[in-house]
Scaffold this motif. Structure first.
Motif, PDB file in Angstrom:
ATOM      1  N   MET A  50       0.855  -1.180  -0.077  1.00 22.37           N
ATOM      2  CA  MET A  50      -0.018  -0.133   0.037  1.00 22.37           C
ATOM      3  C   MET A  50       0.853   1.261   0.170  1.00 22.37           C
ATOM      4  O   MET A  50       0.353   2.268  -0.249  1.00 22.37           O
ATOM      5  CB  MET A  50      -0.944  -0.038   1.145  1.00 22.37           C
ATOM      6  N   ASP A  51       2.101   1.220   0.316  1.00 22.26           N
ATOM      7  CA  ASP A  51       2.900   2.298   0.199  1.00 22.26           C
ATOM      8  C   ASP A  51       2.977   2.892  -1.428  1.00 22.26           C
ATOM      9  O   ASP A  51       3.203   3.780  -1.432  1.00 22.26           O
ATOM     10  CB  ASP A  51       4.561   1.881   0.904  1.00 22.26           C
ATOM     11  N   ILE A  52       3.210   1.714  -1.989  1.00 24.42           N
ATOM     12  CA  ILE A  52       3.083   2.013  -3.710  1.00 24.42           C
ATOM     13  C   ILE A  52       2.049   2.678  -4.077  1.00 24.42           C
ATOM     14  O   ILE A  52       2.033   3.699  -4.925  1.00 24.42           O
ATOM     15  CB  ILE A  52       3.544   0.733  -4.199  1.00 24.42           C
ATOM     16  N   VAL A  53       0.807   1.884  -3.870  1.00 25.92           N
ATOM     17  CA  VAL A  53      -0.581   2.483  -4.089  1.00 25.92           C
ATOM     18  C   VAL A  53      -0.667   3.875  -3.689  1.00 25.92           C
ATOM     19  O   VAL A  53      -1.044   4.745  -4.345  1.00 25.92           O
ATOM     20  CB  VAL A  53      -1.572   1.565  -3.432  1.00 25.92           C
ATOM     21  N   LYS A  54      -0.264   4.175  -2.266  1.00 26.40           N
ATOM     22  CA  LYS A  54      -0.607   5.407  -2.045  1.00 26.40           C
ATOM     23  C   LYS A  54       0.210   6.525  -2.545  1.00 26.40           C
ATOM     24  O   LYS A  54      -0.062   7.687  -2.952  1.00 26.40           O
ATOM     25  CB  LYS A  54      -0.142   5.694  -0.252  1.00 26.40           C
ATOM     26  N   TYR A  55       1.588   6.176  -2.976  1.00 27.93           N
ATOM     27  CA  TYR A  55       2.429   7.367  -3.439  1.00 27.93           C
ATOM     28  C   TYR A  55       1.761   7.382  -5.184  1.00 27.93           C
ATOM     29  O   TYR A  55       1.628   8.497  -5.543  1.00 27.93           O
ATOM     30  CB  TYR A  55       3.804   6.597  -3.897  1.00 27.93           C
ATOM     31  N   VAL A  56       1.283   6.465  -5.919  1.00 28.85           N
ATOM     32  CA  VAL A  56       0.948   6.441  -7.174  1.00 28.85           C
ATOM     33  C   VAL A  56      -0.231   7.437  -7.153  1.00 28.85           C
ATOM     34  O   VAL A  56      -0.708   8.248  -7.931  1.00 28.85           O
ATOM     35  CB  VAL A  56       0.363   4.944  -7.763  1.00 28.85           C
ATOM     36  N   GLU A  57      -1.271   7.087  -6.129  1.00 27.15           N
ATOM     37  CA  GLU A  57      -2.727   7.891  -6.171  1.00 27.15           C
ATOM     38  C   GLU A  57      -2.625   9.182  -5.690  1.00 27.15           C
ATOM     39  O   GLU A  57      -3.474  10.078  -5.591  1.00 27.15           O
ATOM     40  CB  GLU A  57      -3.470   7.062  -5.300  1.00 27.15           C
ATOM     41  N   SER A  58      -1.257   9.502  -5.024  1.00 20.75           N
ATOM     42  CA  SER A  58      -1.120  11.086  -4.726  1.00 20.75           C
ATOM     43  C   SER A  58      -0.232  11.621  -5.722  1.00 20.75           C
ATOM     44  O   SER A  58      -0.188  13.015  -5.532  1.00 20.75           O
ATOM     45  CB  SER A  58      -0.450  11.268  -3.290  1.00 20.75           C
ATOM     46  N   HIS A  59       0.648  11.034  -6.706  1.00 19.40           N
ATOM     47  CA  HIS A  59       1.198  11.760  -7.560  1.00 19.40           C
ATOM     48  C   HIS A  59       0.657  11.516  -9.126  1.00 19.40           C
ATOM     49  O   HIS A  59       1.399  12.331 -10.044  1.00 19.40           O
ATOM     50  CB  HIS A  59       2.561  11.307  -7.430  1.00 19.40           C
ATOM     51  N   TYR A  60      -0.065  11.013  -9.353  1.00 20.21           N
ATOM     52  CA  TYR A  60      -0.598  10.485 -10.867  1.00 20.21           C
ATOM     53  C   TYR A  60      -2.097  10.586 -10.607  1.00 20.21           C
ATOM     54  O   TYR A  60      -2.775  10.849  -9.915  1.00 20.21           O
ATOM     55  CB  TYR A  60      -0.214   8.992 -11.101  1.00 20.21           C
ATOM     56  N   LYS A  61      -2.622  11.135 -12.003  1.00 19.02           N
ATOM     57  CA  LYS A  61      -3.879  11.294 -12.263  1.00 19.02           C
ATOM     58  C   LYS A  61      -4.514   9.878 -12.547  1.00 19.02           C
ATOM     59  O   LYS A  61      -4.639   9.126 -13.452  1.00 19.02           O
ATOM     60  CB  LYS A  61      -4.241  11.996 -13.668  1.00 19.02           C
ATOM     61  N   VAL A  62      -5.021   9.255 -11.462  1.00 13.13           N
ATOM     62  CA  VAL A  62      -5.779   7.952 -11.255  1.00 13.13           C
ATOM     63  C   VAL A  62      -7.022   8.130 -10.684  1.00 13.13           C
ATOM     64  O   VAL A  62      -7.423   8.792 -10.054  1.00 13.13           O
ATOM     65  CB  VAL A  62      -4.643   6.893 -10.685  1.00 13.13           C
ATOM     66  N   VAL A  63      -8.029   6.961 -11.119  1.00 13.17           N
ATOM     67  CA  VAL A  63      -9.249   6.899 -10.353  1.00 13.17           C
ATOM     68  C   VAL A  63      -8.817   6.153  -9.215  1.00 13.17           C
ATOM     69  O   VAL A  63      -8.237   5.021  -9.110  1.00 13.17           O
ATOM     70  CB  VAL A  63     -10.241   6.167 -11.223  1.00 13.17           C
TER      71      VAL A  63
END
Length: 409
Positions: free
Chosen positions: A267-280
């Motif tokens: 979830m460290d990965i998921v949190k980074y991606v969802e705070s730095h990229y345009k994702v749903v």
């Protein structure tokens, strides 16, 4: 006197230059490999003083060898090159199917050598191999794996903070063509196998080329692809973090104990991606999949977080449960109430796709058959794909291609 010395020096330099040019032109004249119009491929090697030259690669019939702890494992076949009067050794294959192939040369007593006439190569753990692509028509596998005149996505090497592992870590992230102009995207988390790293899928797996070509032809939805490093005792690929130029190994790493597992830290990965990229940021727009060890990580991560991923893909998955290694995976599942509970929670959330794929001769075939047996008994829905061949990149590129077309529809 100075003029004489200068003349001698220039003469020596010219001599060296001529020798270098001779070697250069010699290499250029020896083209290898040559993909012929009829689909055969010719390998050439200039070695007038050599006594034996072989080519070994995944385009040749595989042989089997026993590996302790793994059982029977397929190895690439070997073919002999024939020496011509001009000192050039040659071998021509039968017609090859469209595909990306890898190979090395065995020259006299030295094995696993790259083709000196071929600049295209990849690293797999500690070995390098040369590669080539065969394609006969638009849309075949060879065409899918090469760079075509289509809109191209971007690959970025991204450092992120992992509080769970207490270190900065690196991952590769693919963003599709037009990312800046588009709205929020779905995300596929794509995991590598043992011995790999965050470079494996983008280099050996041709993930960027596959996604570019699928998206351009409307076969896959534009998506972000996140390729993390699954070795939780490492920050990044060998030589690309502060540990230095250590020797990579099959199971990772640098002989330091990880403080958490991949699924515990995911979830460290998921949190980074969802705070730095345009994702749903919801389950319907997340997928997780991986090969071998990464398939095991996908299995473990999806059941640990049962309401996080709507699409789960296990590619030749390495499935292990701590305990007695002599027991089958099925028996271990039957005895582990915690994993049974996790799987029950996962399937109660009704994931849109639970996808299992493996080769008929893969040494992990029985583990995957054990998982399917358990899922069948519980009535948990899944899709299953079985291909020819074993534990090889040729299969994993196929699985990525198929899985990417099934998700986010």
């Amino acid at each position: 006197m100075k003029k004489a010395i200068l003349t001698v020096t220039l003469g020596a330099l010219c001599s060296i230059g001529i020798q270098a040019q001779e070697k250069l032109f010699q290499q250029v004249n020896v083209q290898s490999p040559v993909v012929n119009a009829d689909g055969t491929v010719t390998f050439n090697f200039y070695g007038p003083k050599n006594v034996k030259v072989e080519v070994t690669g995944d385009f040749l019939p595989a042989t089997k060898t026993e590996m302790p702890g793994f059982g029977s494992v397929e190895q690439p076949g070997v073919a002999q090159l024939t020496k011509g009067e001009n000192g050039v050794w040659s071998y021509t294959t039968p017609k090859l199917a469209p595909e990306l192939y890898s190979y090395t040369f065995n020259i006299d007593s030295m094995t696993g050598l790259r083709d000196p006439a071929n600049v295209y190569q990849n690293r797999d753990i500690t070995s390098y191999s040369s590669l080539f692509i065969v394609s006969s028509k638009k849309g075949d596998k060879g065409d899918l794996y090469r760079v075509n005149e289509v809109p191209h996505g971007d690959l970025a090497k991204v450092w992120y903070d992992s509080p769970t592992l207490k270190m900065k870590r690196r991952m590769t992230i693919y963003t599709p063509a037009g990312y800046d102009k588009g709205k929020d995207y779905p995300v596929m988390y794509l995991l590598h196998g043992a011995g790999g790293d965050e470079n494996a899928w983008s280099e050996l797996g041709r993930a960027a080329q596959i996604m570019d070509n699928l998206i351009a032809t409307g076969k896959a939805r534009p998506m972000i692809v996140v390729m993390p490093n699954g070795n939780t005792d490492c920050q990044a690929a060998p030589g690309e973090w502060s540990r230095g130029m250590y020797q990579p190994s099959f199971m990772g790493s640098v002989n330091q104990k990880a403080i958490a597992t991949m699924d515990e830290s995911f979830m460290d990965i998921v949190k980074y991606v969802e705070s730095h990229y345009k994702v749903v940021k919801d389950k319907k727009h997340r997928a997780i999949c991986g090969l071998s060890m990464g398939g095991g990580h996908s299995f473990a991560t999806s059941k640990r977080y049962p309401d996080t991923f709507n699409y789960i893909g296990l590619f030749s998955a390495g499935l292990h449960i701590s305990g007695d290694r002599n027991k089958s995976f099925y028996d271990s599942l039957q005895e582990n109430q915690d994993i049974q509970t996790q799987l029950a929670r996962l399937f109660a959330q009704k994931p849109a796709l639970y996808w299992i794929a493996i080769g008929k001769t893969d040494f992990l075939y029985q583990q995957n058959a054990d998982l399917r047996r358990y899922l069948d008994e519980k009535g948990y829905p899944y899709e299953y794909v079985e291909t020819n061949g074993g534990h090889i990149w040729r299969n994993w590129r196929i699985y990525l291609t198929q899985f990417a077309q099934k998700i986010f529809k």
